[in-house]
Design an enzyme around this catalytic site. Structure first.
Site, PDB file in Angstrom:
ATOM      1  N   GLU A 122      38.974  40.506  43.438  1.00  0.00           N
ATOM      2  CA  GLU A 122      38.002  40.316  42.352  1.00  0.00           C
ATOM      3  C   GLU A 122      37.377  38.926  42.363  1.00  0.00           C
ATOM      4  OE1 GLU A 122      39.061  39.101  38.444  1.00  0.00           O
ATOM      5  OE2 GLU A 122      41.174  39.608  38.740  1.00  0.00           O
ATOM      6  N   LYS A 148      50.177  38.312  31.707  1.00  0.00           N
ATOM      7  CA  LYS A 148      50.595  37.081  31.039  1.00  0.00           C
ATOM      8  C   LYS A 148      50.948  37.390  29.593  1.00  0.00           C
ATOM      9  CE  LYS A 148      47.797  33.653  33.279  1.00  0.00           C
ATOM     10  NZ  LYS A 148      46.942  34.433  34.172  1.00  0.00           N
TER      11      LYS A 148
HETATM   12  N1  PSU Z   1      44.371  37.525  33.641  1.00  0.00           N
HETATM   13  C1  PSU Z   1      44.734  36.555  34.478  1.00  0.00           C
HETATM   14  N2  PSU Z   1      43.793  35.958  35.272  1.00  0.00           N
HETATM   15  C2  PSU Z   1      42.489  36.362  35.257  1.00  0.00           C
HETATM   16  C3  PSU Z   1      42.118  37.415  34.363  1.00  0.00           C
HETATM   17  C4  PSU Z   1      43.091  37.967  33.584  1.00  0.00           C
HETATM   18  O1  PSU Z   1      45.892  36.200  34.515  1.00  0.00           O
HETATM   19  O2  PSU Z   1      41.656  35.803  35.989  1.00  0.00           O
HETATM   20  C5  PSU Z   1      40.702  37.911  34.369  1.00  0.00           C
HETATM   21  C6  PSU Z   1      40.581  39.201  35.208  1.00  0.00           C
HETATM   22  O3  PSU Z   1      39.326  39.224  35.843  1.00  0.00           O
HETATM   23  C7  PSU Z   1      40.639  40.286  34.140  1.00  0.00           C
HETATM   24  C8  PSU Z   1      39.892  39.610  33.011  1.00  0.00           C
HETATM   25  O4  PSU Z   1      40.040  41.505  34.527  1.00  0.00           O
HETATM   26  O5  PSU Z   1      40.318  38.268  33.047  1.00  0.00           O
HETATM   27  C9  PSU Z   1      40.194  40.257  31.677  1.00  0.00           C
HETATM   28  O6  PSU Z   1      39.306  39.776  30.733  1.00  0.00           O
HETATM   29  P1  PSU Z   1      39.210  40.486  29.309  1.00  0.00           P
HETATM   30  O7  PSU Z   1      40.552  40.266  28.700  1.00  0.00           O
HETATM   31  O8  PSU Z   1      38.101  39.778  28.612  1.00  0.00           O
HETATM   32  O9  PSU Z   1      38.946  41.934  29.573  1.00  0.00           O
END
Ligand code: PSU
Ligand code: MN
Length: 306
Positions: free
Chosen positions: A25, A160
């Site tokens: 990603e 996390k």
């Molecule tokens: N969690 C992590 N590192 C990240 C992300 C999440 O530990 O880089 C990023 C990923 O791209 C994930 C996004 O898909 O954040 C999720 O964002 P949201 O919670 O806004 O959907």
């Protein structure tokens, strides 16, 4: 659909020859880590995939094109632009393409574009999930819906604890997404190997994981699979240290009224600052560890299809 997708020649060739490909990603590059570690890590992760016999396909939206496989220059461009790139989840995809804009793909959009290209395995660090306090904020990542819909196996290091891990597992259960623990029964919590929560199934080999994913696909069941791979022991962090940093970051986010898609990047950056960069080192190592497992699963899957 293919009209909007650009598959790098190396990736297209691998897919045509039933050779293993691992999707990666780009939000982790632009919003998940600071420059220059983000670019260095993205390149190192591609190398890890290659070293384990698969072709990497880093996914992003560039100039409105859905890119499957980026050049080093494109990775550097996204890494330098950082939070200046739009973080693109499912709801953003059509608008960015129509406007010819750039977008860093989250887990959700990376899965979507991987599936469009025919890539079945995707390795990353952590997924989005149900946030703590979601019972009032309704902050639930579109990543979970995508796992319910799109047939891609996602390898991560768990989630996390900026998230509510218990609610995230409940949500995945409701949506019918199998949560696999690689060589563990316990859901890993990203920086640490343990969380106190159990996964649905422990699997000990990439072949076993590939077999389950293969059957899911052959049965025509919608959705993906979540493979959780614990951070290596030697790289893992002290649970108290990381929990304290997360609590502090969450309080700061609340005070500053951070909401919507800004929440995750804000918390990630705060945790890095609060741990003096230790969490960044751990993050880099676990992504590489996931890239290796992703390459092994992709290889096993190709053997099954052969
Ligand atoms: N969690 C992590 N590192 C990240 C992300 C999440 O530990 O880089 C990023 C990923 O791209 C994930 C996004 O898909 O954040 C999720 O964002 P949201 O919670 O806004 O959907
Ligand atoms: Mn959210």
């Amino acid at each position: 659909m293919q009209k909007y997708v650009d598959i790098a020649p190396e990736v297209a060739q691998a897919l045509a020859q039933n050779k293993p490909v691992v999707a990666l990603e780009s939000t982790i590059i632009s919003h998940g880590m600071p420059y220059p570690q983000n670019v260095e890590t993205a390149c190192a992760v591609e190398e890890t995939v290659r070293a384990h016999g698969a072709i990497p396909a880093t996914i992003a939206i560039i100039g409105g094109r859905l890119k499957v496989g980026l050049s080093k220059d494109e990775i550097t461009y996204l890494g330098k632009k950082g939070q200046g790139v739009i973080k693109a989840s499912r709801r953003d995809l059509a608008v960015l393409v129509a406007r010819g804009e750039d977008g860093a793909t989250t887990v959700a959009t990376t899965m979507m574009i991987a599936a469009m290209a025919g890539v079945s395995v995707f390795a990353t660090g952590g997924i989005g999930g149900v946030h703590r306090g979601a019972e009032t904020s309704m902050d639930i990542s579109a990543d979970l819906e995508e796992l319910a819909m799109t047939p891609v196996a996602v390898v991560c290091a768990g989630a996390k604890s900026i998230l509510d891990l218990g609610l995230t597992l409940e949500y995945l259960e409701t949506k019918g997404v199998p949560v696999i623990g690689y060589q563990t029964k316990e859901l890993p919590a990203f920086y640490t190997r343990e969380s106190g929560f159990l996964v649905d199934y422990r699997m000990d080999t990439p072949k076993e994981i590939a077999a389950a994913f293969h059957v899911k696909r052959e049965l025509g069941l919608a959705g993906g699979m979540l493979v959780t791979n614990p951070i290596p022991k030697e790289d893992s962090m002290d649970r108290c240290v990381i929990e304290k940093a997360i609590e502090t970051a969450l309080e700061k986010a609340k005070k500053q009224g951070i909401s919507g898609k800004a929440v995750t990047p804000f918390l990630l950056a705060e945790v890095v600052a609060l741990t003096g960069g230790d969490s960044l080192d751990a993050n880099i190592r676990l992504v590489k560890n996931n890239a290796r497992l992703g390459a092994e699963i992709a290889t096993a899957l190709c053997e099954m299809k052969a």
